[in-house]
Structures are given as C-alpha cells and as structure tokens.
Scaffold this active site. Structure first.
Site, PDB file in Angstrom:
ATOM      1  N   TYR A   8      52.246  -1.176  53.437  1.00 22.47           N
ATOM      2  CA  TYR A   8      50.911  -0.766  52.963  1.00 22.47           C
ATOM      3  C   TYR A   8      49.841  -1.665  53.581  1.00 22.47           C
ATOM      4  O   TYR A   8      48.860  -1.183  54.166  1.00 22.47           O
ATOM      5  CB  TYR A   8      50.897  -0.857  51.434  1.00 22.47           C
ATOM      6  CG  TYR A   8      49.582  -0.524  50.768  1.00 22.47           C
ATOM      7  CD1 TYR A   8      48.997   0.730  50.890  1.00 22.47           C
ATOM      8  CD2 TYR A   8      48.945  -1.474  49.957  1.00 22.47           C
ATOM      9  CE1 TYR A   8      47.807   1.032  50.236  1.00 22.47           C
ATOM     10  CE2 TYR A   8      47.761  -1.177  49.296  1.00 22.47           C
ATOM     11  CZ  TYR A   8      47.193   0.083  49.445  1.00 22.47           C
ATOM     12  OH  TYR A   8      46.026   0.375  48.786  1.00 22.47           O
ATOM     13  N   GLY A  36      43.714  13.357  50.034  1.00 23.91           N
ATOM     14  CA  GLY A  36      44.498  12.639  49.013  1.00 23.91           C
ATOM     15  C   GLY A  36      43.751  12.543  47.700  1.00 23.91           C
ATOM     16  O   GLY A  36      43.843  11.557  46.973  1.00 23.91           O
ATOM     17  N   GLY A  37      43.041  13.627  47.380  1.00 23.74           N
ATOM     18  CA  GLY A  37      42.082  13.581  46.278  1.00 23.74           C
ATOM     19  C   GLY A  37      42.662  13.707  44.881  1.00 23.74           C
ATOM     20  O   GLY A  37      41.921  13.592  43.908  1.00 23.74           O
TER      21      GLY A  37
HETATM   22  N1  LIG Z   1      43.896   2.535  43.212  1.00 26.53           N
HETATM   23  C1  LIG Z   1      43.692   1.295  43.658  1.00 26.53           C
HETATM   24  O1  LIG Z   1      43.784   0.313  42.896  1.00 26.53           O
HETATM   25  C2  LIG Z   1      43.335   1.065  45.093  1.00 26.53           C
HETATM   26  C3  LIG Z   1      43.009  -0.225  45.514  1.00 26.53           C
HETATM   27  C4  LIG Z   1      42.730  -0.454  46.862  1.00 26.53           C
HETATM   28  C5  LIG Z   1      42.697   0.614  47.752  1.00 26.53           C
HETATM   29  N2  LIG Z   1      42.997   1.857  47.315  1.00 26.53           N
HETATM   30  C6  LIG Z   1      42.995   2.938  48.288  1.00 26.53           C
HETATM   31  O2  LIG Z   1      42.243   4.032  47.799  1.00 26.53           O
HETATM   32  C7  LIG Z   1      42.839   5.260  48.230  1.00 26.53           C
HETATM   33  C8  LIG Z   1      43.096   6.144  47.009  1.00 26.53           C
HETATM   34  O3  LIG Z   1      43.946   5.426  46.146  1.00 26.53           O
HETATM   35  P1  LIG Z   1      44.634   6.114  44.883  1.00 26.53           P
HETATM   36  O4  LIG Z   1      44.906   5.009  43.939  1.00 26.53           O
HETATM   37  O5  LIG Z   1      43.879   7.296  44.461  1.00 26.53           O
HETATM   38  O6  LIG Z   1      46.028   6.544  45.537  1.00 26.53           O
HETATM   39  P2  LIG Z   1      47.156   7.492  44.884  1.00 26.53           P
HETATM   40  O7  LIG Z   1      48.474   6.992  45.341  1.00 26.53           O
HETATM   41  O8  LIG Z   1      46.934   7.620  43.431  1.00 26.53           O
HETATM   42  O9  LIG Z   1      46.842   8.907  45.566  1.00 26.53           O
HETATM   43  C9  LIG Z   1      47.114   9.142  46.916  1.00 26.53           C
HETATM   44  C10 LIG Z   1      47.147  10.639  47.138  1.00 26.53           C
HETATM   45  O10 LIG Z   1      47.515  10.873  48.510  1.00 26.53           O
HETATM   46  C11 LIG Z   1      48.217  12.093  48.518  1.00 26.53           C
HETATM   47  N3  LIG Z   1      49.017  12.254  49.747  1.00 26.53           N
HETATM   48  C12 LIG Z   1      50.229  11.732  50.025  1.00 26.53           C
HETATM   49  N4  LIG Z   1      50.665  12.186  51.211  1.00 26.53           N
HETATM   50  C13 LIG Z   1      49.705  13.008  51.687  1.00 26.53           C
HETATM   51  C14 LIG Z   1      49.571  13.801  52.857  1.00 26.53           C
HETATM   52  N5  LIG Z   1      50.536  13.850  53.784  1.00 26.53           N
HETATM   53  N6  LIG Z   1      48.445  14.519  53.032  1.00 26.53           N
HETATM   54  C15 LIG Z   1      47.462  14.489  52.087  1.00 26.53           C
HETATM   55  N7  LIG Z   1      47.542  13.783  50.964  1.00 26.53           N
HETATM   56  C16 LIG Z   1      48.658  13.047  50.763  1.00 26.53           C
HETATM   57  C17 LIG Z   1      49.080  12.056  47.269  1.00 26.53           C
HETATM   58  O11 LIG Z   1      49.498  13.362  46.892  1.00 26.53           O
HETATM   59  C18 LIG Z   1      48.149  11.388  46.275  1.00 26.53           C
HETATM   60  O12 LIG Z   1      47.494  12.339  45.459  1.00 26.53           O
HETATM   61  C19 LIG Z   1      44.112   4.867  48.980  1.00 26.53           C
HETATM   62  O13 LIG Z   1      43.852   4.882  50.366  1.00 26.53           O
HETATM   63  C20 LIG Z   1      44.387   3.464  48.525  1.00 26.53           C
HETATM   64  O14 LIG Z   1      45.036   2.708  49.511  1.00 26.53           O
HETATM   65  C21 LIG Z   1      43.312   2.112  46.016  1.00 26.53           C
HETATM   66  C1  LIG Z   2      45.460  -3.082  45.221  1.00 19.86           C
HETATM   67  C2  LIG Z   2      45.711  -1.672  45.633  1.00 19.86           C
HETATM   68  O1  LIG Z   2      45.698  -1.491  46.977  1.00 19.86           O
HETATM   69  C3  LIG Z   2      46.724  -0.872  44.894  1.00 19.86           C
HETATM   70  N1  LIG Z   2      46.308  -0.697  43.520  1.00 19.86           N
HETATM   71  C4  LIG Z   2      48.107  -1.474  44.910  1.00 19.86           C
HETATM   72  O2  LIG Z   2      48.395  -2.236  44.023  1.00 19.86           O
HETATM   73  O3  LIG Z   2      48.870  -1.179  45.789  1.00 19.86           O
END
Ligand SMILES: NC(=O)c1ccc[n+]([C@@H]2O[C@H](COP(=O)([O-])OP(=O)(O)OC[C@H]3O[C@@H](n4cnc5c(N)ncnc54)[C@H](O)[C@@H]3O)[C@@H](O)[C@H]2O)c1
Ligand SMILES: C[C@@H](O)[C@H](N)C(=O)O
Length: 373
Positions: free
Chosen positions: A195, A62-63
C-alpha cells in the site's frame, strides 16, 4: 502552458491511445459497454440545470468505500447533484443509487474509464479506488494491480483529456526510516507495505506527469480517517472507527493495536473539506503537488479515556494483530502539515473531544432509533 505540453496533449487527444498500448478506435455512440440500467442518471446529465452548467463535471472512482459516498454528497452540495458521478465495481446500496448518478467503472479497464470520461464530459477526477494497508498485505498481487496499474490508467486518461486529478496518499507512504514525530512533507519515504509503496509511486508519478505533461495533479496525504456512517475498508487505523460502534452497542471494545500506538487521525468532514479546498486552490498558491494534512494524533488508550467521559461503563481490552501493529509502528506518530496551512490555508475543525462527541452522538442516536423500531 509550455508549447511542448500543448502539442503533446493535442497529439494524444487525436490518437486516443489506451494505456495498454494496443490500438482501440474511438467508438461512437453513448455509453458503449455499459448497460442502460447502470446509468439511470444519464437523463439527469442531459437535463443539467442552467445553474449547474458551468461547474466541474466530477468522476469519483472507488466511490463505495469509506470515503467516496461522503465525498459525492459533499461535492454535490457544491457543484449540483448531476455534476458528480460516483463509480465503483460493487453494487451500490439503494440509498446511494437513488442519491445521484452512479456508474460501473473498473479502473483496470482503461477503455471503460475513457468512455465514462468522454461520454460524461468529465473535467475533475477523484481517484479513490485502492486496497488499503492491511488488506493489501493479505493480497499483494491484487493491491499491486489496483493501486499501481489502476493509477497508470487514471493518469493516462486524466492527461489525455486535460482533467484536474486528485489522488489521495496517506501516512502509510512513510516508513520506519522516516522521521516519525513529526513527519514533514519532504523526507525519506521507504514504506514496508505494498500500500505504502504504491502510494509513493502515485505521488511520484503524479508529480512527474505534472512536470512532464502539465497534468493538474493534486494530492493530499490523509491521516487515518474516522467516519460515522461508513465502514473502513481494511486499514490499520480502522480500530478508531470500530471503537465507537462497539462502545455504544456493547460498552466494550477489543483493540487490535497496543494502547500506546500513536497515529495521526482526522474526522471525515475535515478530510472532505481539505480535499475540496486543495482542488479549488489557485494553481499559484500550490508550491507542491503533494501535501501532508492533519488534525489530531492519539493512542488507543487516549481515545478510550475520551470515550469513557461519555460512556462511564466503557471497557477496552487489547488483542494485538501483529500485522497491523508492525505497520502502525512504521508510520508517523505526528504529521507536520505546516506547508498545507501556509500555502492554501488548511485548518482543521475537529480535535479529539469534538470527534468523540460527534461520533458518539451519531451512534447513540442510531442505536436509539434501532431500539425504538
Ligand atoms: N480511509 C482512510 O483512513 C484513508 C486514509 C488515507 C488515504 N486513504 C485513501 O483514500 C482513498 C479512499 O479510501 P477508502 O477508505 O474509501 O477506501 P475503501 O477501501 O473503503 O474503498 C476503496 C474502494 O475501491 C474499490 N475498488 C477496488 N478495486 C477497484 C477497481 N478495480 N476499480 C474500481 N474500484 C475498485 C472498492 O470496491 C472500494 O469500494 C484510497 O485511495 C485510500 O488509500 C484513505
Ligand atoms: C491510514 C490509511 O491509509 C488507511 N486508513 C489504512 O490504515 O490503511
């Protein structure tokens, strides 16, 4: 490592059992099921320089979301470009494709995931694929598949191949019955979003695999992450990223949360550093597998006040999205990360003033470049 873990790992490596339970032979050959164009970086893997040889070989799932490209670039500085493979199901933009190894990987396809791990001798996996809080509520069945079934595939691959596994959790793993100000590591977790439910599931499954099979599972509960050069993927904390784009571009911003909604937040540089630090922490320093990490906590009104110090004409208005507001009202207001600070020395660098200055500088210089062109 207890004997039972070793025996099970040896047996599972011999069987190479897919998560679906069906029999799939271990296929010989390189990169079966993936086209050569998807892996131009293959040449790099086989010409790994001497200095990169002893580093972990990293896969990020999911990069291409908000956090993954930044994580890849951060880890490549540490472990060498060719030791860090970025993957997703989407087509990468050119600058990402050219910046280092990229490969197609759907985490719902167990065999594809296993091939990538085996063919590239992956040793560390950062599992970033997920549907975030707001988009998850809009598509519960997809969120359930990606966030829960996908996690099962990742856990099984990691366990079978002895990987060190990082899975991010979130403030969203707590709910309205959790203590909210502050929220400690161990307390009631009854989230009301798919989620959040999937992230509690991930925390528990990872810990179970650790105790049952010896999987080196490490997990941080991130707050809302704020990044300058990547877009958020449909979460509740997205407003705290968008506000900077709009402040610089238009001098005004319409916020979808109420002005008094307090949430824990972190600048992306701190988030990526915390992630690497917990992955590199000596095993004996970790008293838990899942830690809260935090940097700051603010409301939209407080963030707007700080932006106003730099953009005097800035105006914020409010048009509340009931779905996001209900989610935010059930999440922690402040996050207690004292265990991370005590066990492995977590310390954030960015508070609210540094965050706002950094974000506005980035967007200000971007917009000046755009105007000049
Ligand atoms: N961004 C935040 O504020 C935040 C906060 C807490 C936790 N997280 C966690 O960090 C991680 C990364 O977050 P993010 O903000 O980059 O998420 P994002 O939603 O921006 O990116 C997620 C990625 O997962 C990919 N994806 C979807 N389905 C897929 C599949 N079947 N196989 C492979 N890839 C797939 C998507 O194409 C997307 O690029 C997540 O697990 C999220 O829960 C993020
Ligand atoms: C907090 C975090 O998991 C994400 N940015 C969301 O709002 O869903």
């Amino acid at each position: 490592m207890p004997v039972v873990w070793m025996l099970r790992r040896v047996a599972s490596r011999m069987l190479q059992r897919p998560a679906c339970g069906c029999q799939a032979p271990v296929l010989p050959g390189r990169f079966l099921g993936t086209s050569p164009q998807q892996i131009p970086a293959d040449a790099h893997f086989h010409s790994t320089s001497f200095s990169e040889a002893d580093q972990p070989r990293v896969l990020i799932t999911g990069g291409l979301g908000q956090l993954g490209v930044g994580l890849a670039s951060f880890l490549r500085k540490r472990f060498g470009k060719d030791n860090v493979i970025l993957s997703d199901i989407r087509k990468p933009p050119e600058h990402v494709f050219l910046s280092g190894p990229f490969i197609y990987s759907d985490i719902l396809d167990y065999k594809n995931l296993r091939e990538i791990v085996v063919n590239n001798r992956v040793t560390w996996l950062f599992h970033y694929s997920a549907l975030l809080s707001a988009v998850g509520e809009a598509n519960v069945s997809l969120a359930r598949a990606v966030n829960i079934t996908g996690l099962h595939n990742v856990l099984d691959v990691a366990e079978e191949h002895g990987l060190r596994l990082f899975v991010p959790s979130t403030i969203g793993a707590f709910g309205p019955t959790s203590p909210r100000n502050p929220t400690p590591d161990l307390c009631i977790q009854r989230p009301r979003t798919i989620y959040g439910v999937s992230k509690v599931h991930a925390e528990l499954m990872g810990e179970y695999y650790y105790y049952r099979y010896g999987l080196d599972f490490r997990c941080l509960r991130y707050p809302g992450i704020i990044s300058a050069d990547s877009q958020p993927g449909g979460g509740t904390t997205d407003y705290a990223v968008q506000i900077f784009h709009d402040a610089v571009k238009n001098g005004r911003f319409e916020c979808n949360l109420k002005p008094s909604t307090r949430l824990p937040m972190m600048y992306i540089d701190d988030c990526l550093r915390a992630t690497l630090e917990v992955m590199e922490a000596p095993a004996e320093s970790l008293s838990m597998r899942t830690y809260n990490v935090n940097a700051m906590s603010f409301t939209p009104a407080e963030l707007a006040q700080e932006v106003l110090k730099h953009v005097p004409e800035f105006q914020i208005t409010y048009n509340v999205d009931p779905v996001r507001q209900a989610i935010a009202d059930s999440w922690p207001m402040n996050f207690d990360d004292s265990n991370a600070r005590k066990d492995w020395g977590w310390k954030h660098d960015f508070d609210l003033p540094e965050l706002v200055t950094t974000m506005l500088n980035f967007h200000g210089s971007e917009s000046r470049v755009a105007q000049a062109n």
